[in-house]
Design a protein around this motif. Structure first.
Motif, PDB file in Angstrom:
ATOM      1  N   HIS A  79      -8.997  11.127  17.518  1.00  0.00           N
ATOM      2  CA  HIS A  79      -9.049  12.436  16.870  1.00  0.00           C
ATOM      3  C   HIS A  79     -10.258  12.631  15.973  1.00  0.00           C
ATOM      4  O   HIS A  79     -10.620  13.762  15.658  1.00  0.00           O
ATOM      5  CB  HIS A  79      -7.770  12.653  16.058  1.00  0.00           C
ATOM      6  CG  HIS A  79      -6.528  12.559  16.867  1.00  0.00           C
ATOM      7  ND1 HIS A  79      -6.142  13.520  17.773  1.00  0.00           N
ATOM      8  CD2 HIS A  79      -5.584  11.586  16.946  1.00  0.00           C
ATOM      9  CE1 HIS A  79      -5.012  13.156  18.352  1.00  0.00           C
ATOM     10  NE2 HIS A  79      -4.654  11.977  17.866  1.00  0.00           N
ATOM     11  N   GLY A  80     -10.866  11.539  15.517  1.00  0.00           N
ATOM     12  CA  GLY A  80     -11.943  11.669  14.546  1.00  0.00           C
ATOM     13  C   GLY A  80     -11.381  12.029  13.182  1.00  0.00           C
ATOM     14  O   GLY A  80     -10.296  11.581  12.793  1.00  0.00           O
ATOM     15  N   LEU A  81     -12.104  12.852  12.431  1.00  0.00           N
ATOM     16  CA  LEU A  81     -11.663  13.251  11.099  1.00  0.00           C
ATOM     17  C   LEU A  81     -10.506  14.238  11.221  1.00  0.00           C
ATOM     18  O   LEU A  81     -10.630  15.292  11.856  1.00  0.00           O
ATOM     19  CB  LEU A  81     -12.824  13.901  10.341  1.00  0.00           C
ATOM     20  CG  LEU A  81     -12.556  14.317   8.896  1.00  0.00           C
ATOM     21  CD1 LEU A  81     -12.226  13.110   8.037  1.00  0.00           C
ATOM     22  CD2 LEU A  81     -13.754  15.066   8.322  1.00  0.00           C
ATOM     23  N   LEU A  82      -9.376  13.884  10.617  1.00  0.00           N
ATOM     24  CA  LEU A  82      -8.201  14.746  10.698  1.00  0.00           C
ATOM     25  C   LEU A  82      -8.388  15.990   9.836  1.00  0.00           C
ATOM     26  O   LEU A  82      -9.036  15.952   8.787  1.00  0.00           O
ATOM     27  CB  LEU A  82      -6.957  13.985  10.246  1.00  0.00           C
ATOM     28  CG  LEU A  82      -6.620  12.699  11.024  1.00  0.00           C
ATOM     29  CD1 LEU A  82      -5.310  12.107  10.500  1.00  0.00           C
ATOM     30  CD2 LEU A  82      -6.543  12.955  12.514  1.00  0.00           C
ATOM     31  N   GLU A  83      -7.801  17.076  10.283  1.00  0.00           N
ATOM     32  CA  GLU A  83      -7.852  18.314   9.522  1.00  0.00           C
ATOM     33  C   GLU A  83      -6.971  18.197   8.286  1.00  0.00           C
ATOM     34  O   GLU A  83      -6.064  17.369   8.225  1.00  0.00           O
ATOM     35  CB  GLU A  83      -7.388  19.484  10.385  1.00  0.00           C
ATOM     36  CG  GLU A  83      -8.262  19.736  11.608  1.00  0.00           C
ATOM     37  CD  GLU A  83      -7.732  20.864  12.459  1.00  0.00           C
ATOM     38  OE1 GLU A  83      -6.684  21.446  12.088  1.00  0.00           O
ATOM     39  OE2 GLU A  83      -8.369  21.172  13.491  1.00  0.00           O
ATOM     40  N   GLU A  84      -7.251  19.038   7.290  1.00  0.00           N
ATOM     41  CA  GLU A  84      -6.447  19.020   6.067  1.00  0.00           C
ATOM     42  C   GLU A  84      -4.982  19.280   6.410  1.00  0.00           C
ATOM     43  O   GLU A  84      -4.652  20.238   7.112  1.00  0.00           O
ATOM     44  CB  GLU A  84      -6.946  20.074   5.085  1.00  0.00           C
ATOM     45  CG  GLU A  84      -6.247  20.020   3.736  1.00  0.00           C
ATOM     46  CD  GLU A  84      -6.855  20.989   2.733  1.00  0.00           C
ATOM     47  OE1 GLU A  84      -6.306  21.083   1.619  1.00  0.00           O
ATOM     48  OE2 GLU A  84      -7.872  21.637   3.060  1.00  0.00           O
ATOM     49  N   GLY A  85      -4.117  18.392   5.948  1.00  0.00           N
ATOM     50  CA  GLY A  85      -2.695  18.514   6.227  1.00  0.00           C
ATOM     51  C   GLY A  85      -2.245  17.809   7.491  1.00  0.00           C
ATOM     52  O   GLY A  85      -1.042  17.615   7.700  1.00  0.00           O
ATOM     53  N   GLN A  86      -3.186  17.408   8.343  1.00  0.00           N
ATOM     54  CA  GLN A  86      -2.835  16.680   9.568  1.00  0.00           C
ATOM     55  C   GLN A  86      -2.642  15.209   9.251  1.00  0.00           C
ATOM     56  O   GLN A  86      -3.441  14.606   8.539  1.00  0.00           O
ATOM     57  CB  GLN A  86      -3.935  16.839  10.615  1.00  0.00           C
ATOM     58  CG  GLN A  86      -3.659  16.133  11.933  1.00  0.00           C
ATOM     59  CD  GLN A  86      -4.823  16.219  12.914  1.00  0.00           C
ATOM     60  OE1 GLN A  86      -5.900  16.703  12.554  1.00  0.00           O
ATOM     61  NE2 GLN A  86      -4.611  15.745  14.135  1.00  0.00           N
ATOM     62  N   THR A  87      -1.590  14.614   9.767  1.00  0.00           N
ATOM     63  CA  THR A  87      -1.320  13.197   9.528  1.00  0.00           C
ATOM     64  C   THR A  87      -0.825  12.531  10.812  1.00  0.00           C
ATOM     65  O   THR A  87      -0.302  13.180  11.711  1.00  0.00           O
ATOM     66  CB  THR A  87      -0.259  12.988   8.428  1.00  0.00           C
ATOM     67  OG1 THR A  87       0.959  13.643   8.805  1.00  0.00           O
ATOM     68  CG2 THR A  87      -0.742  13.525   7.083  1.00  0.00           C
ATOM     69  N   LEU A  88      -0.992  11.218  10.864  1.00  0.00           N
ATOM     70  CA  LEU A  88      -0.499  10.382  11.959  1.00  0.00           C
ATOM     71  C   LEU A  88       0.401   9.319  11.349  1.00  0.00           C
ATOM     72  O   LEU A  88      -0.040   8.548  10.497  1.00  0.00           O
ATOM     73  CB  LEU A  88      -1.667   9.727  12.702  1.00  0.00           C
ATOM     74  CG  LEU A  88      -2.788  10.659  13.175  1.00  0.00           C
ATOM     75  CD1 LEU A  88      -3.972   9.858  13.679  1.00  0.00           C
ATOM     76  CD2 LEU A  88      -2.279  11.608  14.245  1.00  0.00           C
ATOM     77  N   ARG A  89       1.660   9.276  11.782  1.00  0.00           N
ATOM     78  CA  ARG A  89       2.639   8.390  11.159  1.00  0.00           C
ATOM     79  C   ARG A  89       2.959   7.203  12.068  1.00  0.00           C
ATOM     80  O   ARG A  89       3.138   7.343  13.283  1.00  0.00           O
ATOM     81  CB  ARG A  89       3.934   9.162  10.870  1.00  0.00           C
ATOM     82  CG  ARG A  89       5.052   8.311  10.250  1.00  0.00           C
ATOM     83  CD  ARG A  89       6.343   9.106  10.149  1.00  0.00           C
ATOM     84  NE  ARG A  89       7.443   8.274   9.696  1.00  0.00           N
ATOM     85  CZ  ARG A  89       7.878   8.212   8.443  1.00  0.00           C
ATOM     86  NH1 ARG A  89       7.299   8.955   7.520  1.00  0.00           N
ATOM     87  NH2 ARG A  89       8.890   7.424   8.120  1.00  0.00           N
ATOM     88  N   VAL A 104       0.858  -1.183   0.000  1.00  0.00           N
ATOM     89  CA  VAL A 104       0.000   0.000   0.000  1.00  0.00           C
ATOM     90  C   VAL A 104       0.893   1.233   0.000  1.00  0.00           C
ATOM     91  O   VAL A 104       1.783   1.374   0.848  1.00  0.00           O
ATOM     92  CB  VAL A 104      -0.925   0.034   1.230  1.00  0.00           C
ATOM     93  CG1 VAL A 104      -1.808   1.278   1.189  1.00  0.00           C
ATOM     94  CG2 VAL A 104      -1.781  -1.223   1.295  1.00  0.00           C
ATOM     95  N   THR A 105       0.661   2.124  -0.954  1.00  0.00           N
ATOM     96  CA  THR A 105       1.362   3.398  -1.005  1.00  0.00           C
ATOM     97  C   THR A 105       0.342   4.517  -1.123  1.00  0.00           C
ATOM     98  O   THR A 105      -0.782   4.305  -1.588  1.00  0.00           O
ATOM     99  CB  THR A 105       2.349   3.470  -2.185  1.00  0.00           C
ATOM    100  OG1 THR A 105       1.620   3.296  -3.421  1.00  0.00           O
ATOM    101  CG2 THR A 105       3.409   2.388  -2.082  1.00  0.00           C
ATOM    102  N   ALA A 106       0.729   5.721  -0.702  1.00  0.00           N
ATOM    103  CA  ALA A 106      -0.151   6.881  -0.822  1.00  0.00           C
ATOM    104  C   ALA A 106       0.700   8.141  -0.759  1.00  0.00           C
ATOM    105  O   ALA A 106       1.814   8.138  -0.217  1.00  0.00           O
ATOM    106  CB  ALA A 106      -1.209   6.895   0.280  1.00  0.00           C
ATOM    107  N   ALA A 107       0.152   9.223  -1.287  1.00  0.00           N
ATOM    108  CA  ALA A 107       0.917  10.458  -1.437  1.00  0.00           C
ATOM    109  C   ALA A 107       1.365  11.047  -0.107  1.00  0.00           C
ATOM    110  O   ALA A 107       2.406  11.719  -0.034  1.00  0.00           O
ATOM    111  CB  ALA A 107       0.076  11.486  -2.200  1.00  0.00           C
ATOM    112  N   ALA A 108       0.607  10.794   0.975  1.00  0.00           N
ATOM    113  CA  ALA A 108       0.955  11.385   2.273  1.00  0.00           C
ATOM    114  C   ALA A 108       2.168  10.722   2.917  1.00  0.00           C
ATOM    115  O   ALA A 108       2.651  11.201   3.946  1.00  0.00           O
ATOM    116  CB  ALA A 108      -0.237  11.299   3.219  1.00  0.00           C
ATOM    117  N   GLY A 109       2.671   9.627   2.331  1.00  0.00           N
ATOM    118  CA  GLY A 109       3.879   9.001   2.862  1.00  0.00           C
ATOM    119  C   GLY A 109       3.762   7.528   3.161  1.00  0.00           C
ATOM    120  O   GLY A 109       4.738   6.893   3.567  1.00  0.00           O
ATOM    121  N   THR A 110       2.602   6.947   2.951  1.00  0.00           N
ATOM    122  CA  THR A 110       2.433   5.519   3.203  1.00  0.00           C
ATOM    123  C   THR A 110       3.220   4.694   2.196  1.00  0.00           C
ATOM    124  O   THR A 110       3.145   4.920   0.988  1.00  0.00           O
ATOM    125  CB  THR A 110       0.952   5.126   3.122  1.00  0.00           C
ATOM    126  OG1 THR A 110       0.241   5.727   4.210  1.00  0.00           O
ATOM    127  CG2 THR A 110       0.767   3.623   3.187  1.00  0.00           C
TER     128      THR A 110
END
Length: 318
Positions: free
Chosen positions: A205-215, A147-153
């Protein structure tokens, strides 16, 4: 104030279409003090169909995956049909697996809200089942899922002998289990290595804000780094009880519900959104794994690319 008409309509779908409760069967509605209105709506419909219908209410559990009190577990194992609208998930508990093993048809509704209940059950479950079948055809038998994704996954799962399962919302056979609202294909991998970055929804956190990420960094089947303090503390708290099992990458799920067009902040609904992936940490014993832990924490990843043994998996899209 609750919209009793909308709750009633959703309860009709759950009890009659999804669980197909019959007059000669027994039914247990298991709820908690925070979800009483939904539990009562389901009980009202169930009691009109079956004489042997009960509602059991208890204080909310401390965490998702925590076992309910023994009388609740006994009620689940003793019924033909079980619906579980609770604020904390019972999906990955021994109480649920034991009920299924006893032949009960079980639908859990973890973290359900009245909004999610009334909107999430307004779906074509036959279409959801078809999308699940299409995804299963592409991933069944694969040794590796990446699994890959633009946010860094960028994470690779070793599937081993584990089987992919489908959550279609159709719970008609003894021992069947599904979440409601439904719509995913999922597996408990044998191992995983890489990084996943949640940019959709994740408790607390629920729905993350735009630009917010959890790594989350994962190495040889264990989560090794967590960027978020609250989630890290939850995992560490579970680890005090069960050790390294709390760091288990427990689940890889692919959303197949094309009726879910936007993430709303409910893990229960958002993990079903077509074209998303969710990855969970903690317990997997209830979904084909062998790790027992008092937590099961799902995080949703937007717009992923999924490959099975190097072949791109065509994901359903809303």
């Amino acid at each position: 104030m609750s919209d009793t008409g909308a709750l009633r309509a959703a309860a009709e779908t759950a009890v009659r279409q999804c669980l197909a409760l019959e007059s000669g069967e027994s039914c247990a509605i298991v709820t908690d003090d925070k979800r009483e209105a939904i539990g009562e709506a389901l009980y009202e419909v169930a009691s009109e169909i079956a004489d042997d219908a009960v509602i059991v209410r208890y204080p909310p559990g401390e965490t998702h995956g925590a076992e309910p009190p023994e009388p609740v577990a006994a009620a689940m194992s003793g019924a033909d049909v079980v619906l579980v609208p609770t604020s904390k998930s019972l999906s990955h508990t021994r109480a649920r697996t034991n009920a299924n093993a006893a032949g009960a048809r079980v639908a859990t509704l973890p973290g359900i809200t009245e909004e999610v209940f009334t909107t999430g059950l307004d779906a074509d479950y036959e279409a959801i089942a078809a999308h699940c079948a299409d995804v299963r055809e592409q991933v069944d038998g694969a040794d590796e899922i990446r699994v890959t994704a633009a946010a860094g996954t960028d994470i690779t799962f070793e599937i081993g002998d584990r089987e992919f399962l489908s959550d279609t919302g159709i719970v008609h056979e003894p021992g069947d289990m599904s979440n409601l609202p439904a719509g995913e294909v999922f597996v408990s991998p044998e191992s995983a290595t890489g990084t996943f970055v949640v940019d959709g929804t994740m408790a607390p956190h629920g729905l993350l804000e735009e630009g917010q990420t959890l790594r989350f960094d994962v190495e040889d089947g264990y989560v090794t780094e967590v960027s978020d303090d609250e989630i890290r503390e939850t995992i560490e708290g579970a680890a005090e009880e069960v050790g390294d099992a709390a760091y288990n990458p427990a689940e890889l799920g692919i959303g197949t519900n094309v009726a879910v067009t936007d993430l709303v902040g409910s893990v229960l609904l958002d993990e079903k959104a077509a074209g998303t992936v969710h990855i969970a940490i903690g317990d997997d014993a209830g979904i084909g794994g062998d790790t027992e832990a008092p937590i099961h924490l799902d995080g949703i990843i937007r717009e992923p690319t999924v490959t099975a043994d190097g072949e791109i998996v065509e994901l359903p899209r809303a």
